[in-house]
Design a protein around this motif. Structure first.
Motif, PDB file in Angstrom:
ATOM      1  N   SER A  57      37.344   8.464  56.666  1.00  0.00           N
ATOM      2  CA  SER A  57      36.829   7.833  55.452  1.00  0.00           C
ATOM      3  C   SER A  57      37.975   7.379  54.554  1.00  0.00           C
ATOM      4  CB  SER A  57      35.923   8.810  54.695  1.00  0.00           C
ATOM      5  OG  SER A  57      34.767   9.125  55.447  1.00  0.00           O
ATOM      6  N   ALA A  58      38.983   8.227  54.424  1.00  0.00           N
ATOM      7  CA  ALA A  58      40.131   7.870  53.599  1.00  0.00           C
ATOM      8  C   ALA A  58      40.851   6.652  54.163  1.00  0.00           C
ATOM      9  CB  ALA A  58      41.086   9.055  53.484  1.00  0.00           C
ATOM     10  N   LEU A  69      40.026   5.715  40.396  1.00  0.00           N
ATOM     11  CA  LEU A  69      40.147   6.987  41.107  1.00  0.00           C
ATOM     12  C   LEU A  69      39.033   7.073  42.140  1.00  0.00           C
ATOM     13  CD1 LEU A  69      41.033   9.944  41.550  1.00  0.00           C
ATOM     14  CD2 LEU A  69      39.786  10.535  39.457  1.00  0.00           C
ATOM     15  N   VAL A  70      39.409   7.199  43.414  1.00  0.00           N
ATOM     16  CA  VAL A  70      38.441   7.186  44.508  1.00  0.00           C
ATOM     17  C   VAL A  70      38.588   8.466  45.325  1.00  0.00           C
ATOM     18  CG1 VAL A  70      37.483   5.879  46.437  1.00  0.00           C
ATOM     19  CG2 VAL A  70      38.773   4.687  44.640  1.00  0.00           C
ATOM     20  N   GLY A  71      37.508   9.197  45.513  1.00  0.00           N
ATOM     21  CA  GLY A  71      37.583  10.412  46.315  1.00  0.00           C
ATOM     22  C   GLY A  71      36.373  11.289  46.105  1.00  0.00           C
ATOM     23  N   GLY A  72      36.558  12.568  46.362  1.00  0.00           N
ATOM     24  CA  GLY A  72      35.475  13.524  46.229  1.00  0.00           C
ATOM     25  C   GLY A  72      34.583  13.566  47.456  1.00  0.00           C
ATOM     26  N   SER A  73      33.717  14.555  47.491  1.00  0.00           N
ATOM     27  CA  SER A  73      32.777  14.750  48.590  1.00  0.00           C
ATOM     28  C   SER A  73      31.702  15.720  48.109  1.00  0.00           C
ATOM     29  CB  SER A  73      33.488  15.330  49.817  1.00  0.00           C
ATOM     30  OG  SER A  73      34.029  16.608  49.522  1.00  0.00           O
ATOM     31  N   ALA A 103      43.470  13.789  51.680  1.00  0.00           N
ATOM     32  CA  ALA A 103      43.072  13.164  52.944  1.00  0.00           C
ATOM     33  C   ALA A 103      43.697  11.793  53.135  1.00  0.00           C
ATOM     34  CB  ALA A 103      41.549  13.050  53.024  1.00  0.00           C
ATOM     35  N   ALA A 104      43.991  11.100  52.056  1.00  0.00           N
ATOM     36  CA  ALA A 104      44.608   9.776  52.169  1.00  0.00           C
ATOM     37  C   ALA A 104      46.048   9.864  52.673  1.00  0.00           C
ATOM     38  CB  ALA A 104      44.560   9.051  50.828  1.00  0.00           C
ATOM     39  N   ILE A 105      46.678  11.022  52.536  1.00  0.00           N
ATOM     40  CA  ILE A 105      48.009  11.211  53.117  1.00  0.00           C
ATOM     41  C   ILE A 105      47.885  11.474  54.612  1.00  0.00           C
ATOM     42  CG2 ILE A 105      50.059  12.690  53.151  1.00  0.00           C
ATOM     43  CD1 ILE A 105      49.509  13.224  50.173  1.00  0.00           C
ATOM     44  N   SER A 106      46.931  12.301  54.984  1.00  0.00           N
ATOM     45  CA  SER A 106      46.762  12.635  56.395  1.00  0.00           C
ATOM     46  C   SER A 106      46.466  11.407  57.238  1.00  0.00           C
ATOM     47  CB  SER A 106      45.640  13.671  56.557  1.00  0.00           C
ATOM     48  OG  SER A 106      45.956  14.868  55.867  1.00  0.00           O
ATOM     49  N   GLY A 155      41.935   9.742  47.445  1.00  0.00           N
ATOM     50  CA  GLY A 155      42.050  10.929  48.274  1.00  0.00           C
ATOM     51  C   GLY A 155      41.670  12.265  47.703  1.00  0.00           C
ATOM     52  N   PRO A 156      41.832  12.538  46.398  1.00  0.00           N
ATOM     53  CA  PRO A 156      41.492  13.886  45.917  1.00  0.00           C
ATOM     54  C   PRO A 156      40.051  14.260  46.244  1.00  0.00           C
ATOM     55  CG  PRO A 156      42.690  12.674  44.235  1.00  0.00           C
ATOM     56  CD  PRO A 156      42.371  11.687  45.322  1.00  0.00           C
ATOM     57  N   GLY A 157      39.858  15.482  46.706  1.00  0.00           N
ATOM     58  CA  GLY A 157      38.518  15.974  46.976  1.00  0.00           C
ATOM     59  C   GLY A 157      37.904  15.482  48.270  1.00  0.00           C
ATOM     60  N   MET A 158      38.645  14.673  49.037  1.00  0.00           N
ATOM     61  CA  MET A 158      38.131  14.188  50.313  1.00  0.00           C
ATOM     62  C   MET A 158      38.591  15.105  51.440  1.00  0.00           C
ATOM     63  SD  MET A 158      38.540  10.036  50.070  1.00  0.00           S
ATOM     64  CE  MET A 158      37.490   9.801  51.522  1.00  0.00           C
TER      65      MET A 158
END
Length: 301
Positions: free
Chosen positions: A120-121, A33-37, A143-146, A112-115
């Motif tokens: 970056s995504a 799981l990759v994401g967050g900020s 953000a990974a969808i955008s 993507g969650p939390g990004m």
């Protein structure tokens, strides 16, 4: 064209993988799981717990350095990977190099969650897709969808092993369509994007549509206004990734994930109230729902 319902008959015809007694945690699947900020440091806590509640055996969470230690305490069952952070508090664009081994050995990867940063995504997707093993699944959220609008060839090359989870606003960003036009015909929109990207699409709304590249479409209406709350989509993405890691094919993981998320909302609404329950309140409902759905529960809709 219409879409078939995600109901008891569909679930029975598309069961989740059965893990026999003696199955170890590796056989139940590994999720990266990759994401967050820095701006949304706790989002991956919701997503990560949902991954595990859906039955995945192992979880690695990769997020900005500043949040990694705190998330490790929040989700003690997960291994943590701290990533370099840019000046805006997002995962740095060169961070993928720290995740190549984790990506290579996971069964499902969720980005993507939390990004917030699409750049970056995009850098993470570009850097990690090539590491995904044969038959393994990637879920792109938030953000990974955008960032996916300019990445159709890379996504399509994975041969239907990518799941996209946009809400209507993200679908508008992905397609360039007006949100009202998407809402007017969400089934056709989801089908067309699934075909273009050769991916399973979960178009989220009060009535969620799941579409495949070959034109199959399913629909689930939760009628649960309480699910319209911060973090709800993070939970859905985690459920889907957890089911995919266990060995469910992308359509089965997506459709079961949508159903479990919606039914968990209904259960939380009945237990707590129709509005005001939190995304975290969905978690405890997921294992029981899976167990009952795997049998002959008359309560399935």
């Amino acid at each position: 064209m219409s879409a078939g319902p995600i109901d008891a008959a569909w679930l029975a015809a598309h069961p989740l993988p059965d893990h026999a007694q003696g199955t170890d945690k590796n056989a139940r699947g590994r999720v990266l799981l990759v994401g967050g900020s820095v701006f949304v440091p706790g989002a991956l806590g919701l997503t990560g717990e949902a991954v595990l509640r859906a039955g995945a055996g192992k979880l690695q969470i990769a997020t900005v350095d500043a949040a990694a230690m705190h998330l490790g305490v929040l989700v003690p069952e997960a291994a943590m990977i701290g990533l370099p952070t840019d000046a805006e508090g997002e995962i740095a664009e060169n961070a993928a190099y720290k995740l190549t081994d984790a990506a290579r050995y996971c069964d499902a990867m969720l980005i993507g969650p939390g990004m917030v940063s699409t750049q970056s995504a995009k850098a993470l997707v570009e850097g990690l897709f090539g590491e995904l093993g044969d038959g393994h699944v990637a879920v792109l959220d938030a953000a990974a969808i955008s960032c996916a609008r300019c990445m159709a060839p890379q996504i399509a090359a994975l041969g239907g092993r990518v799941i996209l989870t946009p809400h209507h606003g993200e679908m508008a960003s992905l397609t360039g369509m007006d949100i009202d036009d998407i809402a007017a015909d969400p089934i056709d929109c989801a089908r067309s994007i699934a075909a273009v990207y050769n991916a399973v699409v979960v178009l989220k709304a009060g009535a969620t549509v799941v579409a495949t590249p070959d034109g199959e479409a399913l629909r689930y209406a939760s009628d649960c206004v309480g699910l319209a709350t911060g973090g709800s989509g993070d939970v859905l993405a985690g459920i889907i990734a957890g089911l995919a890691a266990r060995g469910a094919d992308p359509l089965t993981a997506a459709a079961w994930g949508v159903w479990l998320h919606g039914e968990a909302g209904q259960a939380a609404a009945g237990r707590i109230g129709p509005i005001g329950f939190l995304a975290r309140d969905l978690m405890m409902e997921i294992p029981g729902l899976m167990s009952r759905a795997g049998g002959s529960s008359p309560g399935l809709r």
